[in-house]
Write a protein that holds these residues in place. Structure first.
Motif, PDB file in Angstrom:
ATOM      1  N   THR A 277      24.984  10.372  61.646  1.00  0.00           N
ATOM      2  CA  THR A 277      25.329  11.505  62.520  1.00  0.00           C
ATOM      3  C   THR A 277      24.799  11.299  63.928  1.00  0.00           C
ATOM      4  O   THR A 277      25.491  11.565  64.920  1.00  0.00           O
ATOM      5  N   SER A 278      23.560  10.809  64.041  1.00  0.00           N
ATOM      6  CA  SER A 278      22.986  10.584  65.369  1.00  0.00           C
ATOM      7  C   SER A 278      23.720   9.470  66.102  1.00  0.00           C
ATOM      8  O   SER A 278      23.896   9.520  67.327  1.00  0.00           O
ATOM      9  N   ARG A 279      24.179   8.455  65.348  1.00  0.00           N
ATOM     10  CA  ARG A 279      24.951   7.383  65.973  1.00  0.00           C
ATOM     11  C   ARG A 279      26.272   7.928  66.526  1.00  0.00           C
ATOM     12  O   ARG A 279      26.680   7.578  67.650  1.00  0.00           O
ATOM     13  N   ALA A 280      26.904   8.816  65.780  1.00  0.00           N
ATOM     14  CA  ALA A 280      28.133   9.437  66.270  1.00  0.00           C
ATOM     15  C   ALA A 280      27.849  10.314  67.480  1.00  0.00           C
ATOM     16  O   ALA A 280      28.656  10.370  68.435  1.00  0.00           O
ATOM     17  N   GLY A 281      26.695  11.001  67.459  1.00  0.00           N
ATOM     18  CA  GLY A 281      26.332  11.846  68.597  1.00  0.00           C
ATOM     19  C   GLY A 281      26.150  11.039  69.866  1.00  0.00           C
ATOM     20  O   GLY A 281      26.512  11.491  70.959  1.00  0.00           O
ATOM     21  N   ILE A 282      25.595   9.823  69.731  1.00  0.00           N
ATOM     22  CA  ILE A 282      25.430   8.959  70.903  1.00  0.00           C
ATOM     23  C   ILE A 282      26.790   8.620  71.508  1.00  0.00           C
ATOM     24  O   ILE A 282      26.974   8.623  72.727  1.00  0.00           O
TER      25      ILE A 282
ATOM     26  N   LYS B 118      19.582   9.174  70.591  1.00  0.00           N
ATOM     27  CA  LYS B 118      18.963   7.869  70.356  1.00  0.00           C
ATOM     28  C   LYS B 118      17.575   8.030  69.750  1.00  0.00           C
ATOM     29  O   LYS B 118      17.177   7.276  68.842  1.00  0.00           O
ATOM     30  N   GLU B 119      16.844   9.036  70.276  1.00  0.00           N
ATOM     31  CA  GLU B 119      15.505   9.284  69.742  1.00  0.00           C
ATOM     32  C   GLU B 119      15.574   9.738  68.283  1.00  0.00           C
ATOM     33  O   GLU B 119      14.784   9.302  67.431  1.00  0.00           O
ATOM     34  N   ILE B 120      16.552  10.615  67.996  1.00  0.00           N
ATOM     35  CA  ILE B 120      16.741  11.059  66.606  1.00  0.00           C
ATOM     36  C   ILE B 120      17.083   9.868  65.716  1.00  0.00           C
ATOM     37  O   ILE B 120      16.566   9.732  64.599  1.00  0.00           O
ATOM     38  N   GLN B 121      17.957   8.986  66.207  1.00  0.00           N
ATOM     39  CA  GLN B 121      18.350   7.810  65.427  1.00  0.00           C
ATOM     40  C   GLN B 121      17.154   6.899  65.161  1.00  0.00           C
ATOM     41  O   GLN B 121      16.958   6.415  64.039  1.00  0.00           O
ATOM     42  N   ASN B 122      16.319   6.666  66.194  1.00  0.00           N
ATOM     43  CA  ASN B 122      15.152   5.795  66.036  1.00  0.00           C
ATOM     44  C   ASN B 122      14.156   6.373  65.033  1.00  0.00           C
ATOM     45  O   ASN B 122      13.628   5.660  64.158  1.00  0.00           O
TER      46      ASN B 122
ATOM     47  N   GLU C 115      21.057  12.775  79.184  1.00  0.00           N
ATOM     48  CA  GLU C 115      19.943  13.383  78.468  1.00  0.00           C
ATOM     49  C   GLU C 115      20.284  13.591  76.997  1.00  0.00           C
ATOM     50  O   GLU C 115      19.455  13.394  76.107  1.00  0.00           O
ATOM     51  N   MET C 116      21.537  13.995  76.746  1.00  0.00           N
ATOM     52  CA  MET C 116      21.963  14.215  75.373  1.00  0.00           C
ATOM     53  C   MET C 116      22.021  12.898  74.594  1.00  0.00           C
ATOM     54  O   MET C 116      21.623  12.825  73.429  1.00  0.00           O
TER      55      MET C 116
END
Length: 371
Positions: A204-209, A222-226, A216-217
């Motif tokens: 999901t975080s990869r899709a959000g990127i 990216k931080e969530i993914q890491n 900023e978003m």
């Protein structure tokens, strides 16, 4: 030693009750030996466990003379003797008088104070059915040999001890199997639930990127993914600790697989033939797991080396990295629960763990286990 049948039966009953109550082998043997000596004219005794390689270990002793207690029972712990040799050759079948005992002779020859008049002893194998565990030895001051009745009583006690040892070992084996089953269940649950959820958050975080337009978003995703990827790695490591993968293919394969899962580059060097008991293999694997976890989390490097040296009696495993290292004050507690758990695991098998480390000079962890 003149004892009537009634007193012998009463003594055997008391010992049987004690043996049935105990759940730890060493405490059971110590208590039974103490009660046996108190109820007979035998005055001192000791118990050897002898493994399949013939190595003996002093498990319990009671009322030893000073000469035999000298230097942590040195004369009992080291060297050879007739009874252990006959046991190794499977020639000792019943309670017997020992004509000469090299251990007692060596202790007395050292001219230490307090030999207690002990010059000879009787011996009997501890066994249950065809399974053998070791020897029970007893002695009396100024006594060269013991009567048939005394040896028969000794044999009865040894039979009780052997049966109790077998019972405790079977109980511990059942407990270990139950523990393994519970670990496997937890590993499956974590894999099917938490592990899958973390993987979903990563996707999901990869899709959000990809979808986010504001810088900023994108950084937030990216931080969530890491963080999720880090948590996923931690979860996989935990599942490995609960249910080791690859041990059925050998210790080194399991260690390599774990290092690969952690993202480490591992160099392995083995000297000797790796044919170890399963308990030793799992202990080495668990300790190595903890060491590799520390490399990944604290060393600041991705490379590590493992050296394994096999001798006839011990296995030495060294884990080395060239990372940032650490320093331990010998007067304070260990800085890591993981380091203490390594020591505890090794100590449980009669081994030890040491380490050499300093800031900026990497770390070496040295594990030595008997087998």
């Amino acid at each position: 030693m003149q004892q009537n049948d009634h007193s012998n039966i009463s003594l055997l009953k008391e010992i049987a009750e004690l043996l049935n109550e105990e759940t730890e082998i060493q405490a059971m043997l110590q208590g039974a030996l103490r009660k046996f000596l108190a109820g007979t004219n035998f005055e001192t005794g000791w118990v050897f466990f002898i493994n399949k390689k013939g190595r003996h270990e002093l498990i319990a002793h009671e009322n030893l003379p000073q000469a035999l207690k000298h230097n942590n029972c040195h004369f009992l712990e080291k060297g050879g003797c007739w009874c252990v040799s006959r046991y190794r050759n499977n020639e000792l079948k019943k309670a017997s008088n020992i004509i000469e005992c090299q251990r007692i002779e060596s202790a007395n020859a050292a001219e230490l104070e307090g030999d207690g008049g002990i010059t000879h002893h009787a011996t009997v194998p501890l066994q249950s059915g065809q399974e053998r565990f070791g020897l029970l030895n007893v002695a009396t001051p100024n006594t060269v040999s013991f009567s048939d009745d005394e040896l028969a009583l000794l044999e009865s006690v040894a039979f009780q001890m052997g049966s109790a040892i077998k019972r405790i070992l079977l109980t511990k084996q059942e407990q270990q199997m139950a523990l393994v089953e519970e670990r496997n269940r937890l590993a499956r649950d974590l894999h099917d639930s938490v592990n899958q959820l973390l993987f979903s958050v990563t996707l999901t975080s990869r899709a959000g990127i990809e979808m986010a337009e504001q810088p900023e978003m994108k950084e937030t995703f990216k931080e969530i993914q890491n963080l999720t990827q880090e948590a996923l790695t931690e979860m996989r490591a935990l599942i490995w600790q609960l249910r080791p993968k690859g041990l059925e293919s050998g210790l080194m394969e399991a260690i390599k697989g774990y290092a690969e899962m952690l993202g480490l580059n591992l160099s392995v060097n083995v000297s000797g033939v790796l044919q170890l008991p399963s308990r030793v293999e799992e202990t080495l694997f668990r300790i190595t797991q903890e060491a590799l976890n520390n490399v990944r989390k604290h060393s600041g490097v991705k490379d590590a080396e493992i050296f394994v040296i096999i001798t006839q009696t011990d296995v030495l495993l060294v884990i080395k990295d060239e990372g940032r290292g650490f320093q331990v004050d010998s007067l304070v507690k260990l800085p890591s629960i993981g380091l203490q758990s390594m020591r505890d695991r090794a100590k449980a098998l009669g081994g030890k763990v040491d380490w050499v480390s300093n800031f900026g000079r990497g770390t070496e962890i040295l594990i030595r286990l008997p087998y």
